[in-house]
Design an enzyme around this catalytic site. Sequence first.
Site, PDB file in Angstrom:
ATOM      1  CG  HIS A  43      -2.407  -0.848   0.832  1.00 38.10           C
ATOM      2  ND1 HIS A  43      -2.211  -2.308   0.792  1.00 38.10           N
ATOM      3  CD2 HIS A  43      -3.467  -0.478   0.611  1.00 38.10           C
ATOM      4  CE1 HIS A  43      -3.401  -2.624   0.544  1.00 38.10           C
ATOM      5  NE2 HIS A  43      -3.996  -1.669   0.246  1.00 38.10           N
ATOM      6  CE1 TYR A  95     -10.145   2.153   1.622  1.00 37.55           C
ATOM      7  CE2 TYR A  95      -9.473   2.383  -0.693  1.00 37.55           C
ATOM      8  CZ  TYR A  95      -9.826   1.688   0.175  1.00 37.55           C
ATOM      9  OH  TYR A  95     -10.018   0.185   0.225  1.00 37.55           O
ATOM     10  CD1 TRP A 129      -5.806  -3.758  -4.570  1.00 36.43           C
ATOM     11  CD2 TRP A 129      -3.962  -2.988  -5.501  1.00 36.43           C
ATOM     12  NE1 TRP A 129      -5.066  -3.431  -3.599  1.00 36.43           N
ATOM     13  CE2 TRP A 129      -3.905  -2.732  -4.035  1.00 36.43           C
ATOM     14  CE3 TRP A 129      -2.519  -2.648  -5.969  1.00 36.43           C
ATOM     15  CZ2 TRP A 129      -2.790  -2.366  -3.123  1.00 36.43           C
ATOM     16  CZ3 TRP A 129      -1.415  -2.095  -5.326  1.00 36.43           C
ATOM     17  CH2 TRP A 129      -1.682  -2.090  -4.128  1.00 36.43           C
TER      18      TRP A 129
END
Length: 103
Positions: A21, A40, A75
């Site tokens: 990430h 987010y 992803w």
Amino acid sequence: MIKGFKMKLYEGMEQEYIKRHNELWPEMIDMIHAYGGKNYSIFLDRETNTLFGYIEILDEELWAQAADTAINRQWWDYMADIMETNPDNSPVTEDLQLVFHLD
């Protein structure tokens, strides 16, 4: 609109999840924004390997369409080896009920 959800990491995959990430693909960032996502955040409960996600979205229907994008599917495939997933490699998620919010 605010969404909260949880997901589950496999044991020992915490650092790899964080690393991936921290190197989030620019195309993934663009897709999140294009489908109405912002602010987010994902939190990790190290005791249970449970991930808690928080995202603000513009529209539930628009956000749901993000799942069918090619970059999102890539992803999911990329992350499938370190977390619980469904047969299509989407993460197993459980929506959380909002019980309190303060601006």
